[in-house]
Motif scaffolding. Structure first.
Motif, PDB file in Angstrom:
ATOM      1  N   ARG A  83      -2.586  15.873   8.285  1.00  0.00           N
ATOM      2  CA  ARG A  83      -1.306  15.634   7.614  1.00  0.00           C
ATOM      3  C   ARG A  83      -0.168  16.294   8.380  1.00  0.00           C
ATOM      4  NH1 ARG A  83      -0.489  16.427   1.184  1.00  0.00           N
ATOM      5  NH2 ARG A  83       1.690  17.005   1.115  1.00  0.00           N
ATOM      6  N   GLY A  84      -0.406  17.537   8.831  1.00  0.00           N
ATOM      7  CA  GLY A  84       0.621  18.246   9.592  1.00  0.00           C
ATOM      8  C   GLY A  84       0.924  17.578  10.921  1.00  0.00           C
ATOM      9  N   CYS A  85      -0.127  17.091  11.616  1.00  0.00           N
ATOM     10  CA  CYS A  85       0.063  16.426  12.908  1.00  0.00           C
ATOM     11  C   CYS A  85       0.838  15.114  12.747  1.00  0.00           C
ATOM     12  CB  CYS A  85      -1.284  16.159  13.569  1.00  0.00           C
ATOM     13  SG  CYS A  85      -2.177  17.646  14.057  1.00  0.00           S
ATOM     14  N   THR A  86       0.530  14.369  11.710  1.00  0.00           N
ATOM     15  CA  THR A  86       1.267  13.125  11.450  1.00  0.00           C
ATOM     16  C   THR A  86       2.719  13.421  11.142  1.00  0.00           C
ATOM     17  OG1 THR A  86      -0.733  12.063  10.591  1.00  0.00           O
ATOM     18  CG2 THR A  86       1.369  11.066   9.992  1.00  0.00           C
ATOM     19  N   ASP A  87       2.952  14.476  10.373  1.00  0.00           N
ATOM     20  CA  ASP A  87       4.327  14.859  10.031  1.00  0.00           C
ATOM     21  C   ASP A  87       5.137  15.178  11.289  1.00  0.00           C
ATOM     22  OD1 ASP A  87       6.310  15.348   8.047  1.00  0.00           O
ATOM     23  OD2 ASP A  87       6.057  17.501   8.363  1.00  0.00           O
ATOM     24  N   LEU A  88       4.494  15.826  12.285  1.00  0.00           N
ATOM     25  CA  LEU A  88       5.179  16.117  13.555  1.00  0.00           C
ATOM     26  C   LEU A  88       5.620  14.832  14.251  1.00  0.00           C
ATOM     27  CD1 LEU A  88       2.936  18.941  15.109  1.00  0.00           C
ATOM     28  CD2 LEU A  88       5.276  19.174  14.266  1.00  0.00           C
ATOM     29  N   ILE A  89       4.725  13.840  14.287  1.00  0.00           N
ATOM     30  CA  ILE A  89       5.042  12.573  14.953  1.00  0.00           C
ATOM     31  C   ILE A  89       6.147  11.833  14.205  1.00  0.00           C
ATOM     32  CG2 ILE A  89       4.089  10.302  15.572  1.00  0.00           C
ATOM     33  CD1 ILE A  89       1.422  11.716  16.091  1.00  0.00           C
ATOM     34  N   LEU A  90       6.102  11.877  12.867  1.00  0.00           N
ATOM     35  CA  LEU A  90       7.155  11.232  12.072  1.00  0.00           C
ATOM     36  C   LEU A  90       8.511  11.873  12.350  1.00  0.00           C
ATOM     37  CD1 LEU A  90       5.372  10.770   8.613  1.00  0.00           C
ATOM     38  CD2 LEU A  90       6.112   8.959  10.164  1.00  0.00           C
ATOM     39  N   ARG A  91       8.531  13.204  12.476  1.00  0.00           N
ATOM     40  CA  ARG A  91       9.785  13.899  12.779  1.00  0.00           C
ATOM     41  C   ARG A  91      10.298  13.526  14.162  1.00  0.00           C
ATOM     42  NH1 ARG A  91      10.673  18.392   9.279  1.00  0.00           N
ATOM     43  NH2 ARG A  91       8.903  18.731   7.872  1.00  0.00           N
ATOM     44  N   VAL A 138       0.851  -1.193   0.000  1.00  0.00           N
ATOM     45  CA  VAL A 138       0.000   0.000   0.000  1.00  0.00           C
ATOM     46  C   VAL A 138       0.887   1.243   0.000  1.00  0.00           C
ATOM     47  CG1 VAL A 138      -1.627   1.393   1.358  1.00  0.00           C
ATOM     48  CG2 VAL A 138      -2.007  -1.060   1.105  1.00  0.00           C
ATOM     49  N   VAL A 139       0.500   2.217  -0.812  1.00  0.00           N
ATOM     50  CA  VAL A 139       1.147   3.526  -0.813  1.00  0.00           C
ATOM     51  C   VAL A 139       0.084   4.536  -0.388  1.00  0.00           C
ATOM     52  CG1 VAL A 139       2.291   5.294  -2.194  1.00  0.00           C
ATOM     53  CG2 VAL A 139       2.732   2.865  -2.654  1.00  0.00           C
ATOM     54  N   ARG A 140       0.376   5.288   0.685  1.00  0.00           N
ATOM     55  CA  ARG A 140      -0.617   6.240   1.204  1.00  0.00           C
ATOM     56  C   ARG A 140      -0.045   7.646   1.192  1.00  0.00           C
ATOM     57  NH1 ARG A 140      -4.245   9.466   2.094  1.00  0.00           N
ATOM     58  NH2 ARG A 140      -6.093   9.014   3.333  1.00  0.00           N
ATOM     59  N   SER A 141      -0.766   8.558   0.545  1.00  0.00           N
ATOM     60  CA  SER A 141      -0.385   9.960   0.601  1.00  0.00           C
ATOM     61  C   SER A 141      -0.520  10.449   2.043  1.00  0.00           C
ATOM     62  CB  SER A 141      -1.283  10.778  -0.318  1.00  0.00           C
ATOM     63  OG  SER A 141      -0.882  12.125  -0.339  1.00  0.00           O
ATOM     64  N   LEU A 142       0.426  11.252   2.479  1.00  0.00           N
ATOM     65  CA  LEU A 142       0.464  11.717   3.871  1.00  0.00           C
ATOM     66  C   LEU A 142      -0.878  12.329   4.268  1.00  0.00           C
ATOM     67  CD1 LEU A 142       2.282  12.093   6.372  1.00  0.00           C
ATOM     68  CD2 LEU A 142       2.934  14.340   5.453  1.00  0.00           C
ATOM     69  N   ALA A 143      -1.399  11.851   5.401  1.00  0.00           N
ATOM     70  CA  ALA A 143      -2.703  12.308   5.908  1.00  0.00           C
ATOM     71  C   ALA A 143      -2.712  12.100   7.412  1.00  0.00           C
ATOM     72  CB  ALA A 143      -3.834  11.549   5.228  1.00  0.00           C
ATOM     73  N   GLY A 144      -3.883  12.177   8.015  1.00  0.00           N
ATOM     74  CA  GLY A 144      -3.999  11.943   9.442  1.00  0.00           C
ATOM     75  C   GLY A 144      -3.577  10.531   9.809  1.00  0.00           C
ATOM     76  N   LEU A 145      -3.129  10.357  11.040  1.00  0.00           N
ATOM     77  CA  LEU A 145      -2.648   9.052  11.478  1.00  0.00           C
ATOM     78  C   LEU A 145      -3.752   8.001  11.420  1.00  0.00           C
ATOM     79  CD1 LEU A 145       0.141   8.200  12.322  1.00  0.00           C
ATOM     80  CD2 LEU A 145      -0.528   8.469  14.721  1.00  0.00           C
ATOM     81  N   ASP A 146      -4.990   8.426  11.676  1.00  0.00           N
ATOM     82  CA  ASP A 146      -6.106   7.476  11.590  1.00  0.00           C
ATOM     83  C   ASP A 146      -6.294   6.978  10.160  1.00  0.00           C
ATOM     84  OD1 ASP A 146      -6.803  10.146  11.032  1.00  0.00           O
ATOM     85  OD2 ASP A 146      -8.929   9.744  11.310  1.00  0.00           O
ATOM     86  N   SER A 147      -6.118   7.861   9.174  1.00  0.00           N
ATOM     87  CA  SER A 147      -6.238   7.451   7.774  1.00  0.00           C
ATOM     88  C   SER A 147      -5.118   6.498   7.385  1.00  0.00           C
ATOM     89  CB  SER A 147      -6.216   8.682   6.858  1.00  0.00           C
ATOM     90  OG  SER A 147      -7.358   9.469   7.056  1.00  0.00           O
TER      91      SER A 147
END
Length: 797
Positions: free
Chosen positions: A612-620, A564-573
């Motif tokens: 998307r922004g919140c997920t990016d914070l967690i990834l960082r 699966v390839v998922r475009s960056l979105a909320g963690l729930d998505s």
């Protein structure tokens, strides 16, 4: 002496005496109110709701309406809903303000919407209702009521009982805030209104159809026995591995936890953990333990109602006891104010309304839109169902899908149902949305699954691989990545955030040496089902498969890809997307790649952009320290933190801010409404200041802000021809359900574009219209052609 008339049956001229209607309606309303300990309160509303029919003008009106059905008197020309409420306010308001206001508003409004106690102009439409435009002899009406229905002393005693019930009802609110009490009073008003609507309409229908009321106990014992037998059979056929064992353990735990008291519980079974079966076992056993009336499943989308309902019907071996209730293809019929209506038109309207499902059945499947509309739309056909949510088990599937603007309003309904209405709430999802962390939160009484971190680890079947580029991924980059991955896997699912980029990637890959499929909300349900069935067959045959989709495939679609390839979105998505990969544990671990698409426009998709922004914070964070959040992006800790940050960033939106008013909907329904009070001239005389009608006029659940268009996909063309040719429809309810399978919901600007370009037409259907698409408007690759990008996540502000 000729009896005072409530109704005259059109088919045979039989009269229903007014005292009979009032007393029988009261009995029905009492039975509804008894479920939550307020039989005299709901009974009071029903007993007095048609007191105004003792007016001579009404008696003349109803006989003229019967004698001249084709030239009826003007609808609403005789006011009969004021007298009962006015009497209550005059004689009992001083000693029981909030209760009498609740009951009086229900009576005033029983042929429309609850009126504002206070409106934005600082006026009280509720107060104005006591003075009708045309003078009425209220003394004569009251004299006739007390000579035929009950004595004044009997009514005094009845009101006294109602007051005791009201005080007992709010005993549990003694240690809460004033705001919590205000919210409960507003929702109690809606409950009383619901009870009155159902009692009045039910009694009128029974008389009109000349039938007796029937009541049966829900067959939950039989259902549970049937389910247990089926589960034993399924267990024998299941592979004897650790996952099967764990599924059974979680299901057994849910069954044991059914003895818990009424409350709000979470069920956080990971994807593939058997959530549907486990929740059903809990619900059936809990309903038997606590004598609940029904089980209601609330799902996020109409697309998954049918498959969930089908599963339950097969497990329980029943058809008539399981109801699917979704949105409707045609508009609610309306009539021009003051226009005479023929009997045939009234009959057509009645049949259309009756074809719309209600919730008086043991097991109901409906949508989040319908659930929220029941509380907040203000439409009587919706609010009539509200009382059936009491003394029930209500299961919210994928509860994280509650629209962000409705979070506070949603939470208040959960608090009211669990605290005041004897309803048990079960919040089901692998990604619990931390609804207890927001300002207007809920109090969760517990999680049904024990040792949740261990369970999540055991069900881990994917590895989340972030592939975030500083410049982002372009369509041609993604296409090349997919082609490379197909050298090592047989199937790939790509989920992107809007239809435009999904279509662009499909165009890039459609001629490759693989079976390439496109899915979007532009396709009707039947079309998407056909594509998914074909995909499953190709996957089973181990053929090369590429599927490019919007997020619609994330909710409840039982399909399993190798990658699966998922475009960056909320963690729930991302978690939901991961649930479509290695779903059945075909191998130990598969990869889910998270990319940042450079060409996605998220200007209208505010919540996706924030997520998307919140997920990016967690990834960082995890890039700096891989041990954070238990070292797993989809851990309970990571998801809880994600939702806390996400809701905090969108705090302003949680209370449903309104376009035309500077206040939120929460403010005008559930607070003291001080802004409107400042405009009020004099001392405000009422306990409540809830702006019921103003709120209803401004409320629209995001997904509901659409119009259904029937499309010419396969059998859809046949249904369109039936509509255009005006063929007689034998079973209207079934016909509507079929139309839903061949309809596409579009947003207002899309609808306007389609009309402007001559791609849809309106077809008269009795007293309403159905919109149908021309052949040229529907494409077998893309679905319904629309201009621009649908605001799938528009916050509606």
């Amino acid at each position: 002496m000729t009896p005072y008339i409530a109704h005259i049956r059109q088919k045979d001229g039989k009269i229903q005496p007014l005292p009979v209607h009032l007393n029988e309606s009261r009995e029905i309303a009492e039975s509804i109110g008894r479920k939550i300990g307020i039989p005299h309160i709901t009974g009071l509303a029903a007993w007095l709701h048609d007191m105004g029919k003792y007016n001579d003008d009404f008696q003349v009106y109803i006989q003229e309406a019967f004698n001249n059905p084709s030239q009826r008197p003007k609808r609403g020309s005789v006011n009969h809903s004021t007298a009962g409420a006015r009497f209550l306010m005059q004689h009992y308001h001083a000693t029981a303000k909030p209760m009498i206001e609740c009951v009086a508003n229900a009576i005033y409004s029983h042929h429309g919407q609850l009126v504002d106690m206070l409106n934005p102009e600082g006026e009280s439409p509720f107060d104005k209702r006591k003075t009708p435009k045309k003078p009425i002899d209220f003394d004569v009406i009251e004299e006739r009521f007390f000579s035929e229905v009950c004595t004044r002393e009997e009514l005094d005693a009845y009101v006294a009982q109602a007051r005791k019930e009201f005080m007992a009802f709010f005993e549990t609110y003694k240690k809460t805030t004033k705001q919590a009490v205000q919210a409960a009073v507003a929702l109690l008003t809606k409950f009383i209104f619901s009870a009155l609507l159902d009692a009045d309409r039910t009694n009128s229908r029974l008389f009109d159809e000349d039938i007796e009321a029937q009541s049966t106990e829900p067959p939950f014992t039989q259902f549970l026995q049937q389910l247990e037998e089926r589960l034993i059979e399924m267990q024998k056929k299941a592979p004897p591995n650790e996952i099967t064992k764990l599924r059974q353990q979680m299901s057994d735990t849910c069954f044991e936890k059914a003895k818990l008291p009424t409350g709000i519980y979470t069920l956080s079974i990971p994807t593939g953990g058997g959530k549907t079966l486990a929740s059903l076992r809990f619900a059936l056993q809990h309903a038997l333990e606590h004598n609940k009336d029904r089980i209601i499943y609330i799902v996020p989308y109409t697309t998954i109602i049918e498959q969930n309902a089908k599963t339950v019907r097969e497990l329980l071996q029943t058809t008539d006891d399981v109801l699917e209730h979704h949105s409707n293809v045609m508009d609610e019929p309306t009539f021009e104010e003051g226009k005479s209506i023929s009997y045939d038109e009234l009959e057509a309207r009645r049949k259309l309304v009756n074809a719309k499902d209600n919730w008086d059945i043991p097991i109901v499947f409906t949508t989040m839109v319908q659930y929220l509309d029941t509380f907040y739309s203000g439409k009587s056909r919706n609010e009539r169902r509200l009382h059936n949510l009491s003394n029930a088990v209500v299961i919210f599937d994928e509860v994280q899908s509650v629209p962000i603007s409705c979070i506070s309003l949603f939470n208040e309904t959960l608090n009211f149902l669990s605290k005041s209405c004897g309803t048990t709430i079960l919040l089901c999802t692998a990604t619990q949305p931390a609804l207890d962390s927001v300002k207007r939160g809920i109090q969760v009484d517990g999680e049904l699954i024990e040792n949740l971190p261990i369970v999540i680890k055991a069900f881990k079947r994917t590895e989340i691989v972030p592939l975030i580029k500083p410049e982002g991924w372009y369509t041609n980059d993604i296409a090349e990545f997919i082609r490379e991955k197909l050298e090592s896997v047989q199937s790939i699912l790509i989920i992107l955030n809007n239809r435009r980029v999904v279509k662009a990637l499909y165009e890039e890959l459609k001629d490759d040496d693989a079976h390439v499929y496109h899915l979007s909300t532009g396709m009707c349900v039947a079309h998407r089902k056909a594509i998914l069935q074909e995909i499953r067959e190709k996957l089973d045959d181990n053929e090369l498969v590429i599927c490019i989709s919007t997020q619609l495939i994330e909710a409840g679609v039982d399909v399993s890809f190798q990658c699966v390839v998922r475009s960056l979105a909320g963690l729930d998505s991302i978690a939901q997307a991961a649930g479509r990969c290695n779903r059945n544990g075909e191998v130990a671990i598969r990869e889910v790649y998270v990319i940042n698409h450079a060409e996605e426009s998220l200007k209208k998709l505010i919540t996706i952009d924030k997520g998307r922004g919140c997920t990016d914070l967690i990834l960082r964070d995890m890039q700096k320290d891989s041990t954070l959040y238990d070292g797993y992006l989809l851990s309970t800790k990571a998801l809880t933190y994600y939702f806390e940050v996400f809701y905090n960033q969108l705090t302003h939106f949680l209370d449903y801010p309104m376009k035309k008013i500077s206040l939120s909907m929460y403010d005008i329904l559930f607070t003291s409404n001080s802004t409107f009070k400042q405009e009020f001239k004099g001392t405000y005389p009422f306990w409540s200041s809830a702006s019921f009608r103003t709120a209803a006029q401004n409320f629209e659940v995001i997904e509901a802000n659409t119009r259904a268009i029937v499309v010419p996909y396969k059998e859809g063309e046949m249904y369109i021809n039936q509509l255009i040719d005006g063929e007689r429809i034998a079973d209207l309810s079934q016909f509507l359900k079929h139309l839903q399978q061949y309809s596409v919901n579009v947003y207002p600007y899309e609808f306007d574009w389609l009309c402007t370009n001559g791609l849809v037409e309106a077809v008269d259907f009795g007293v309403t219209k159905v919109y149908v698409a021309k052949q040229t408007a529907y494409d077998l690759s893309y679905g319904l052609s629309v201009e621009g990008e649908a605001a799938l996540d528009n916050l509606n502000f």
